[in-house]
Design a protein around this motif. Structure first.
Motif, PDB file in Angstrom:
ATOM      1  N   ALA A 135       0.882  -1.388  -0.128  1.00 26.78           N
ATOM      2  CA  ALA A 135      -0.102   0.018  -0.041  1.00 26.78           C
ATOM      3  C   ALA A 135       1.050   1.302   0.029  1.00 26.78           C
ATOM      4  N   TYR A 136       0.477   2.363  -0.797  1.00 23.01           N
ATOM      5  CA  TYR A 136       1.164   3.590  -0.952  1.00 23.01           C
ATOM      6  C   TYR A 136       0.330   4.674  -0.703  1.00 23.01           C
ATOM      7  N   THR A 137       0.508   5.896  -0.979  1.00 24.75           N
ATOM      8  CA  THR A 137      -0.527   7.037  -0.698  1.00 24.75           C
ATOM      9  C   THR A 137      -0.327   7.865  -2.006  1.00 24.75           C
ATOM     10  N   LEU A 138      -1.392   8.477  -2.262  1.00 21.43           N
ATOM     11  CA  LEU A 138      -1.648   9.253  -3.511  1.00 21.43           C
ATOM     12  C   LEU A 138      -1.990  10.557  -2.985  1.00 21.43           C
ATOM     13  N   THR A 139      -1.153  11.467  -3.402  1.00 24.74           N
ATOM     14  CA  THR A 139      -1.140  12.802  -3.132  1.00 24.74           C
ATOM     15  C   THR A 139      -1.707  13.797  -4.348  1.00 24.74           C
ATOM     16  N   LEU A 140      -2.747  14.472  -4.285  1.00 24.54           N
ATOM     17  CA  LEU A 140      -3.184  15.405  -5.361  1.00 24.54           C
ATOM     18  C   LEU A 140      -2.828  16.874  -4.910  1.00 24.54           C
ATOM     19  N   VAL A 150      -7.687  12.119 -11.112  1.00 21.57           N
ATOM     20  CA  VAL A 150      -7.011  10.803 -11.241  1.00 21.57           C
ATOM     21  C   VAL A 150      -7.889   9.694 -11.103  1.00 21.57           C
ATOM     22  N   ASP A 151      -7.887   8.728 -12.176  1.00 26.52           N
ATOM     23  CA  ASP A 151      -8.803   7.746 -12.055  1.00 26.52           C
ATOM     24  C   ASP A 151      -8.051   6.258 -11.739  1.00 26.52           C
ATOM     25  N   LEU A 152      -8.429   5.232 -11.296  1.00 25.40           N
ATOM     26  CA  LEU A 152      -7.943   3.890 -11.298  1.00 25.40           C
ATOM     27  C   LEU A 152      -8.371   3.292 -12.642  1.00 25.40           C
ATOM     28  N   TYR A 153      -7.383   3.174 -13.299  1.00 22.03           N
ATOM     29  CA  TYR A 153      -7.495   2.660 -14.777  1.00 22.03           C
ATOM     30  C   TYR A 153      -7.753   1.299 -14.843  1.00 22.03           C
ATOM     31  N   ALA A 154      -6.386   0.370 -14.066  1.00 22.92           N
ATOM     32  CA  ALA A 154      -6.447  -1.183 -14.047  1.00 22.92           C
ATOM     33  C   ALA A 154      -5.828  -1.351 -12.649  1.00 22.92           C
ATOM     34  N   PHE A 161     -12.390   2.647 -10.995  1.00 28.42           N
ATOM     35  CA  PHE A 161     -13.267   3.737 -10.649  1.00 28.42           C
ATOM     36  C   PHE A 161     -12.609   5.120 -10.912  1.00 28.42           C
ATOM     37  N   SER A 162     -13.427   6.021 -11.124  1.00 31.11           N
ATOM     38  CA  SER A 162     -13.249   7.259 -11.249  1.00 31.11           C
ATOM     39  C   SER A 162     -12.918   8.342 -10.059  1.00 31.11           C
ATOM     40  N   GLY A 163     -11.973   9.162 -10.178  1.00 29.35           N
ATOM     41  CA  GLY A 163     -11.819  10.349  -9.120  1.00 29.35           C
ATOM     42  C   GLY A 163     -11.444   9.910  -7.600  1.00 29.35           C
ATOM     43  N   PHE A 164      -9.891   9.666  -7.637  1.00 31.94           N
ATOM     44  CA  PHE A 164      -9.209   9.672  -6.244  1.00 31.94           C
ATOM     45  C   PHE A 164      -9.405  10.814  -5.648  1.00 31.94           C
ATOM     46  N   THR A 165      -9.399  10.729  -4.183  1.00 29.85           N
ATOM     47  CA  THR A 165      -9.107  12.012  -3.552  1.00 29.85           C
ATOM     48  C   THR A 165      -7.716  11.934  -3.081  1.00 29.85           C
ATOM     49  N   THR A 166      -7.326  12.907  -2.347  1.00 31.59           N
ATOM     50  CA  THR A 166      -6.080  13.171  -2.043  1.00 31.59           C
ATOM     51  C   THR A 166      -5.923  12.295  -0.571  1.00 31.59           C
ATOM     52  N   GLY A 167      -4.758  11.556  -0.613  1.00 34.05           N
ATOM     53  CA  GLY A 167      -4.525  10.867   0.692  1.00 34.05           C
ATOM     54  C   GLY A 167      -4.801   9.559   0.450  1.00 34.05           C
ATOM     55  N   ALA A 168      -5.717   9.233  -0.727  1.00 35.71           N
ATOM     56  CA  ALA A 168      -6.134   7.862  -0.984  1.00 35.71           C
ATOM     57  C   ALA A 168      -4.873   6.646  -1.008  1.00 35.71           C
ATOM     58  N   VAL A 169      -5.377   5.421  -0.584  1.00 36.54           N
ATOM     59  CA  VAL A 169      -4.227   4.110  -0.392  1.00 36.54           C
ATOM     60  C   VAL A 169      -4.455   3.853  -2.128  1.00 36.54           C
ATOM     61  N   ILE A 170      -3.151   3.749  -2.483  1.00 40.05           N
ATOM     62  CA  ILE A 170      -3.150   3.066  -4.055  1.00 40.05           C
ATOM     63  C   ILE A 170      -2.090   1.749  -3.801  1.00 40.05           C
ATOM     64  N   TYR A 171      -2.216   0.788  -4.686  1.00 39.79           N
ATOM     65  CA  TYR A 171      -1.177  -0.209  -4.486  1.00 39.79           C
ATOM     66  C   TYR A 171      -0.228  -0.311  -5.787  1.00 39.79           C
ATOM     67  N   VAL A 178      -4.450  10.002 -15.564  1.00 45.16           N
ATOM     68  CA  VAL A 178      -4.482  11.267 -14.891  1.00 45.16           C
ATOM     69  C   VAL A 178      -5.220  12.158 -16.370  1.00 45.16           C
ATOM     70  N   TRP A 179      -6.095  13.376 -15.711  1.00 51.43           N
ATOM     71  CA  TRP A 179      -6.796  14.113 -16.520  1.00 51.43           C
ATOM     72  C   TRP A 179      -6.351  15.417 -15.988  1.00 51.43           C
TER      73      TRP A 179
END
Length: 319
Positions: A135-140, A150-154, A161-171, A178-179
């Motif tokens: 697990a890692y952290t996404l900062t917008l 920023v969407d989860l593409y695969a 899904f579409s639309g991460f929020t800042t501080g979200a967990v990514i793997y 990105v848009w």
């Protein structure tokens, strides 16, 4: 390399069986390759000398998707007193996983062990973890005057899904898209940057390898102020209390006097929001009048022909 060992005995006779294998999970395909390199049977004949044999099937399957599997046929034999049979193989079995952050495989063996006419029928299995998502952290960091999504593409771990929020967990191994763009025509020089990756264009994707920051920036457009005033006009242009000269740079959304052909009243402050180059033009007319001697002092008297208002100096102010 890894090993899996089990045994089967009947009245003290039987064998210990070991499979040697390696695993490689690929997040981009959500598959694990299992490479089997050897199986060995160490027989215990209880002191007897005779024929020993191992027969059966090794099955490899995904723990979270048991319909994805492969098999290895096993057959080895040897005469002797408690012989050891070792067989090198090169069998690759690839299985596809389901969703989830933990990837596991199941090794299972069914078959027959014959140790000098004493038979056992092992039916053994083991579950092995081959990968656990990190697990890692996404900062917008969305800059002023920009749009950012920023969407989860695969992902091998969850639904997209579409639309991460800042501080979200990514793997690690997930693919993000990105848009971004300028939020209005007041901005230019849009840049979309992903830390550890570099600048990307809107719609681009990247693979997660660690915590990251997605940042957008844009520059507010600037224009030139032009002041056209004849030699008889006094024009003052200020921004934030500081005087501006003709040729000065002004920014989109600055507040200024009415300009570019729109008339302003003399000696008043007027407001205008900048959205392009600014030109302030001031023209004057000589005042008609006569000079009279009043108590020995010559004074000018204004002759009003059409007194729409007293003519005064013009004053224009940026705020």
């Amino acid at each position: 390399m890894a090993t899996w060992t089990f045994s089967g005995y009947n009245n003290g006779r039987g064998a210990e069986v070991t499979f040697t294998y390696s695993t490689a999970y690929d997040p981009s395909t959500n598959k694990t390759k299992v490479t089997i390199t050897n199986y060995t049977a160490v027989f215990n004949t209880g002191g007897a000398t005779g024929y020993c044999q191992l027969d059966g099937t090794l099955t490899v399957k995904a723990a979270d998707n048991t319909g994805s599997s492969g098999t290895l046929d096993v057959s080895a034999s040897k005469n002797g007193k408690s012989p050891t049979v070792s067989t090198d193989v090169s069998q690759v079995i690839e299985v596809s996983h389901g969703r989830g952050t933990s990837k596991q495989i199941v090794l299972a063996f069914t078959g027959t062990i014959n140790s000098v006419t004493y038979f056992t029928y092992p039916d053994e299995s083991t579950t092995v973890s081959v990968y656990t998502a990190t697990a890692y952290t996404l900062t917008l960091n969305k800059g002023t005057g920009t749009n950012l999504v920023v969407d989860l593409y695969a992902s091998p771990f969850r639904s997209t899904f579409s639309g991460f929020t800042t501080g979200a967990v990514i793997y690690g191994g997930e693919v993000l898209r990105v848009w971004g763009s300028e939020s209005s025509g007041a901005y230019k020089n849009f840049v979309l940057n992903v830390s550890g990756v570099g600048n990307l264009a809107t719609g681009d994707t990247f693979t997660v390898t660690g915590s990251c920051t997605v940042k957008t920036t844009a520059v507010l457009k600037t224009y030139t102020l032009t002041i056209n005033a004849d030699s008889h006009a006094a024009v003052t242009v200020t921004r934030g209390g500081a005087a501006l000269a003709s040729g000065a740079a002004i920014k989109h959304f600055d507040s200024a006097a009415d300009i570019n052909g729109t008339a302003i009243s003399p000696d008043v402050e007027a407001s205008h929001t900048v959205s392009g180059p600014v030109t302030i033009t001031v023209l004057t007319e000589a005042m008609p009048g006569v000079l009279l001697d009043v108590g020995g002092v010559r004074k000018r008297f204004l002759i009003l022909i059409d007194s729409g208002g007293v003519r005064k100096n013009f004053r224009a102010i940026f705020k």
